[in-house]
Design a protein around this motif. Structure first.
Motif, short mmCIF file in Angstrom:
data_model
loop_
_atom_site.label_atom_id
_atom_site.label_comp_id
_atom_site.label_asym_id
_atom_site.label_seq_id
_atom_site.Cartn_x
_atom_site.Cartn_y
_atom_site.Cartn_z
N ALA A 1 43.59 24.51 92.04
CA ALA A 1 44.58 23.70 92.75
C ALA A 1 44.62 22.28 92.18
N ARG B 1 50.86 25.65 99.35
CA ARG B 1 50.48 25.94 100.74
C ARG B 1 51.36 27.05 101.34
N TYR C 1 53.66 22.76 87.91
CA TYR C 1 52.20 22.77 87.73
C TYR C 1 51.84 22.56 86.26
N LEU D 1 39.91 22.46 98.52
CA LEU D 1 40.87 23.08 97.63
C LEU D 1 40.19 24.06 96.69
N PRO E 1 53.03 13.75 98.97
CA PRO E 1 51.87 14.50 98.46
C PRO E 1 52.23 15.97 98.23
N TYR F 1 44.44 26.33 99.54
CA TYR F 1 45.32 25.34 98.91
C TYR F 1 45.73 24.27 99.92
N TRP F 2 44.95 24.12 100.96
CA TRP F 2 45.19 23.11 101.99
C TRP F 2 44.08 22.07 101.93
N PRO F 3 44.40 20.84 102.34
CA PRO F 3 43.35 19.82 102.35
C PRO F 3 42.19 20.25 103.25
N GLU G 1 46.17 18.42 93.19
CA GLU G 1 46.76 17.58 94.26
C GLU G 1 47.42 16.38 93.59
N ILE H 1 50.51 19.90 96.59
CA ILE H 1 49.39 20.69 96.10
C ILE H 1 49.99 21.80 95.27
N ASP I 1 55.07 23.99 98.47
CA ASP I 1 54.19 24.05 97.31
C ASP I 1 53.22 25.21 97.47
#
Length: 659
Positions: A577, A603, A650, A573, A623, A541-543, A579, A625, A601
Motif C-alpha cells: 500500500a 479502501r 499507483y 497498511l 489523502p 488498506y485502511w489507516p 499513502e 491509499i 481508492d
C-alpha cells in the motif's frame, strides 16, 4: 339486483328463490362480515300499500320470536323504493325438495323433523303468532339436519280478524285447513291441520288431497276423507297414524288443544307400548245430536161445574127439580164467571209485572256487558308519556314495546296498533312502539384483517382513523387493535373508530462504520440501538485503528433493533500500500459554493474527505491509499454538480518515488 348494496351495508350476491310476494337473495353483510338472506318485495307489489304492510308485518311478527327452529330476522329496511328484510341464511334445501329427493321418509326421521317444526310452532303460538302458511316449501333442512321454519309472510297475531286481506284466501291450497278453505278465522289449530298435512306427506310421499283445481282441493279439505297413511305404508305404526288423523280432523275442536299437546303426543308416538293402540276416530259431535225439545204450555184453570144428584136434599118431584135446578144453575152461573174474569185479570197483571221487571233486568245486565265503542286517537310522533295520557283520556290503555330507530327520537312513539281512527271497545289495549334511539350494533372484530377489508366492514361508522406502529406478530398492513373494542354495542352513526395497523417488524438502516475508530463505531451502534459484537484486528488498506469491515450487515441493510455487529479494525497498511496526499484547486463559482470532494481508492468504498462551503479559490489536500490493483480517483462537486475528476495512478506514484 346482483351487485347492488342495500342500506349501504348488504351486498346482493346471488338469487336464492322467490315466492308470491318477494324474492330472496344471498347477500354479504359488510358491517358484521357475515352471509345473510335478504327478502326483497317484488317490484309489482312495492307500490301496493296492502302488500307493503303485510311484508313489514312479517318482520314484526318474526322479530319477536327467538327459537332455534325459527329463521332469525336481523334487520328490516327500505332503500328508495326497495323494501327488504334481512334474515339468517340457512344453507340446505326445503323440506319439499328433501321429500322429492328422498321419497317417503322413515317414521323415525319424519318424527324427528316434525318435533322440530312443532317446537317452533309452539313457541310462535305462545307469543301470539299464527303462521298460517305451514307447508314443506316454508321449512328448511340445514346441512347438518337442523330444521328451520321460515316465511312468516302471512303470519299474523292471533287477534287478527280473518285470513283474507284482499278478498282472496292466502296459503297453499294443499295444506289449507277446512276453516281457511271456507274463509273463516285462521288460528293455532289451523297451523296444526297444515302441519298434519306436512306429516302425512313426509310419511307417504304425497299430500292427502289432490284435484284438478284449487277449488276442488279446497272442497275435499271440507268434505272428503283422506286415505289412511297405513293403507299406503303398512309399516307406519298405528300410534303415528293416529297423530295424523287427529291433526286432520275437520272440526278444529277435535284436533289437539295446542301445538305443545301435539308435540308431546308425537314425541311418544314410536314407543313400543303405543304402536298397536286403537285407531283414533273423531268423537260424535253432541251438538249435532241435540233433539228439538217441546216446551210445556202454561195452561189455564179447568173449572168443574157442580151438578146436583138425585139424592141431593132440598126438593122433590120433577117440577120442583126443574125449577130448583134452574134457579141453582142461574145462581151458580154468576159467581163462576166473576171468578174466571178476576183470575184472568190477575194472570194478565202478573205477566205484565214480570215482563216489566224482566225488561228492566235485561237492560241492566246489558248495561254491564255491553262495552261502548271509542275512536283510537293518533299518538304517533308524541312523547310516550303524553301518548299514554291521551289514550287514558279516551278510555284506552297502553302497552309499550321498545324499538330501535335511526329516524325517531328517543321516547317518541314510532307506530301504534290499532292505528289512529279505528273504532274499538273501551278499555282496549293499544300497543305503542316507542323509539329507544338509534339501533346499537356490536363492533365487528377486525383484528388481524387487512386494512382495506377492515375499513370496508366499518364503512357505516361515523369516521375511521388509522395509525401505524411496528409489530413482531402482526403482518404489515393488518390490524393490530381497534377502538372501541370488539363486541362493544354502539350506534354506528355516532361512533368514531380508531384502527392501529402493523408496519411489520421494526428495522433500522445499518449505518456505515468504515473509517471510524473503534470507539466511534461502538458509539454509532449504540445510537442506533445496535450492539458491538466481536472485534478483530488485521492489516488492510485502511489507516491503522480504523474500522474497514462490518458483518453480517452492510451499510444500508435493514436490521432488527438489538442486533449484534462484528467489526474488523485495521492493524496498519499492507506492505504494497502507498499513502499519498494530492492537492486539488477549488474555484468556487459565483464567489461562493458548497464543495464536496470524494475519493475512491484501495479502501474499496467511496469516501467523502472534504465537505464545506468555500467562498474563495483555495487548495485542499486529499489523502489517498493506493495499491497495485487500485488507483485513486478524486471527484470535486460544487453545489451538487461534478466540476472536476482526476485519477492518481499507483504506478506513477511508485516511479515518482524512485526518481
Amino acid at each position: 339486483m346482483i351487485g347492488k348494496v342495500l342500506g349501504g351495508r348488504y351486498e346482493i350476491l346471488s338469487r336464492l328463490g322467490g315466492g308470491g310476494m318477494a324474492v330472496v337473495y344471498r347477500a354479504k353483510d359488510h358491517l358484521l362480515g357475515r352471509v345473510v338472506a335478504v327478502k326483497v318485495l317484488r317490484e309489482q307489489d312495492d307500490q301496493d300499500d296492502d302488500f307493503v304492510s303485510r311484508f313489514h308485518r312479517e318482520a314484526r311478527a318474526v322479530a319477536s320470536l327467538s327459537h332455534p327452529n325459527v329463521v332469525n330476522i336481523y334487520d328490516v329496511g327500505q332503500d328508495g323504493d326497495i323494501h327488504y328484510i334481512v334474515m339468517e341464511c340457512v344453507h340446505g334445501e326445503t323440506l319439499k325438495e328433501y321429500i322429492q329427493r328422498r321419497g317417503p321418509l322413515p317414521p323415525d326421521e319424519a318424527v324427528a323433523i316434525g318435533v322440530q317444526i312443532l317446537s317452533a310452532l309452539a313457541h310462535a303460538h305462545e307469543n301470539g303468532i299464527v303462521h298460517r302458511d305451514i307447508k314443506p316449501q316454508n321449512i328448511l333442512i340445514g346441512k347438518h339436519g337442523e330444521v328451520k321454519v321460515t316465511d312468516f309472510g302471512i303470519a299474523r297475531a292471533k287477534t287478527a280478524n280473518t285470513i283474507t286481506h284482499t278478498g282472496s284466501m292466502i296459503g297453499s291450497v294443499h295444506y289449507l285447513s277446512p276453516e281457511q278453505a271456507r274463509g273463516g278465522v285462521a288460528d293455532e289449530k289451523s297451523d296444526l291441520y297444515s302441519f298434519g298435512v306436512v306429516l302425512y306427506e313426509m310419511l307417504t310421499g304425497q299430500v292427502p288431497f289432490t284435484g284438478d283445481s284449487p277449488i276442488s282441493v279446497a272442497l275435499k279439505h271440507l268434505q272428503a276423507e283422506f286415505v289412511p297413511p297405513r293403507r299406503l305404508r303398512p309399516e307406519i305404526p298405528q300410534s303415528l297414524e293416529n297423530v295424523v288423523r287427529r291433526a286432520l280432523a275437520k272440526n278444529p275442536r277435535h284436533r289437539y288443544a295446542s301445538a305443545e299437546a301435539m308435540l308431546e303426543d308425537l314425541k311418544t308416538a314410536l314407543l313400543p307400548e303405543r304402536q298397536n293402540e286403537p285407531v283414533w276416530e273423531p268423537p260424535i259431535d253432541e251438538e249435532d245430536l241435540e233433539e228439538t225439545k217441546v216446551l210445556p204450555i202454561v195452561g189455564g184453570v179447568v173449572e168443574a161445574v157442580p151438578t146436583r144428584s138425585d139424592d141431593a136434599p132440598g126438593g122433590s118431584g120433577e117440577g120442583a127439580d126443574e125449577a130448583d135446578g134452574a134457579a141453582r144453575a142461574e145462581a151458580a152461573k154468576g159467581p163462576n164467571r166473576h171468578q174466571r174474569v178476576m183470575r184472568a185479570l190477575g194472570w194478565t197483571l202478573a205477566i205484565f209485572i214480570g215482563l216489566v221487571f224482566g225488561l228492566l233486568g235485561f237492560n241492566y245486565a246489558m248495561g254491564l256487558l255491553i262495552v261502548p265503542d271509542v275512536t283510537v286517537p293518533r299518538v304517533e310522533g308524541m312523547h310516550v308519556n303524553l301518548a299514554k295520557k291521551k289514550l287514558e283520556e279516551a278510555g284506552l290503555s297502553a302497552d309499550v314495546v321498545p324499538r330501535s330507530s335511526n329516524e325517531v327520537e328517543r321516547d317518541v312513539v314510532i307506530r301504534q296498533e290499532p292505528s289512529a281512527g279505528m273504532v274499538v271497545k273501551k278499555g282496549r289495549t293499544v300497543t305503542l312502539y316507542v323509539s329507544q334511539g338509534p339501533e346499537k350494533v356490536e363492533i365487528p372484530d377486525v383484528r388481524g384483517m387487512p386494512r382495506s377489508q377492515a375499513e370496508q366492514l366499518l364503512s357505516a361508522f361515523l369516521s375511521r382513523t388509522v395509525d401505524e406502529e411496528y409489530s413482531d406478530e402482526v403482518p404489515p398492513g393488518h390490524v393490530i387493535r381497534q377502538e372501541p373494542a370488539p363486541g362493544d354495542r354502539v350506534v354506528p352513526q355516532e361512533t368514531r373508530v380508531r384502527l392501529v395497523v402493523s408496519k411489520g417488524r421494526e428495522t433500522i438502516a445499518m449505518p456505515s462504520l468504515a473509517g471510524l475508530t473503534l470507539a466511534e463505531a461502538e458509539a454509532t451502534l449504540q445510537k442506533h440501538n445496535l450492539k458491538l459484537g466481536s472485534v478483530r484486528e488485521e492489516r488492510s488498506y485502511w489507516p491503522k485503528g480504523t474500522v474497514f469491515r462490518q458483518y453480517p450487515y452492510n451499510a444500508g441493510d435493514n436490521v432488527q433493533p438489538g442486533a449484534s455487529v462484528d467489526v474488523w479494525v485495521s492493524g496498519g497498511l499492507k506492505d504494497d500500500a502507498v499513502e499519498v496526499v494530492e492537492e486539488v484547486l477549488v474555484l468556487p463559482e459565483g464567489g461562493k459554493a458548497d464543495v464536496t470532494v470524494q475519493v475512491q481508492d484501495a479502501r474499496g468504498v467511496p469516501l467523502t474527505v472534504v465537505s464545506r462551503t468555500v467562498s474563495r479559490p483555495e487548495t485542499v489536500e486529499v489523502p489517498l491509499i493506493l495499491a497495485p490493483h487500485a488507483d485513486g480517483v478524486i471527484q470535486v462537486y460544487q453545489n451538487g454538480r461534478l466540476v472536476n475528476r482526476q485519477t492518481v495512478r499507483y504506478r506513477d506514484v511508485i516511479e515518482s518515488d524512485k526518481t
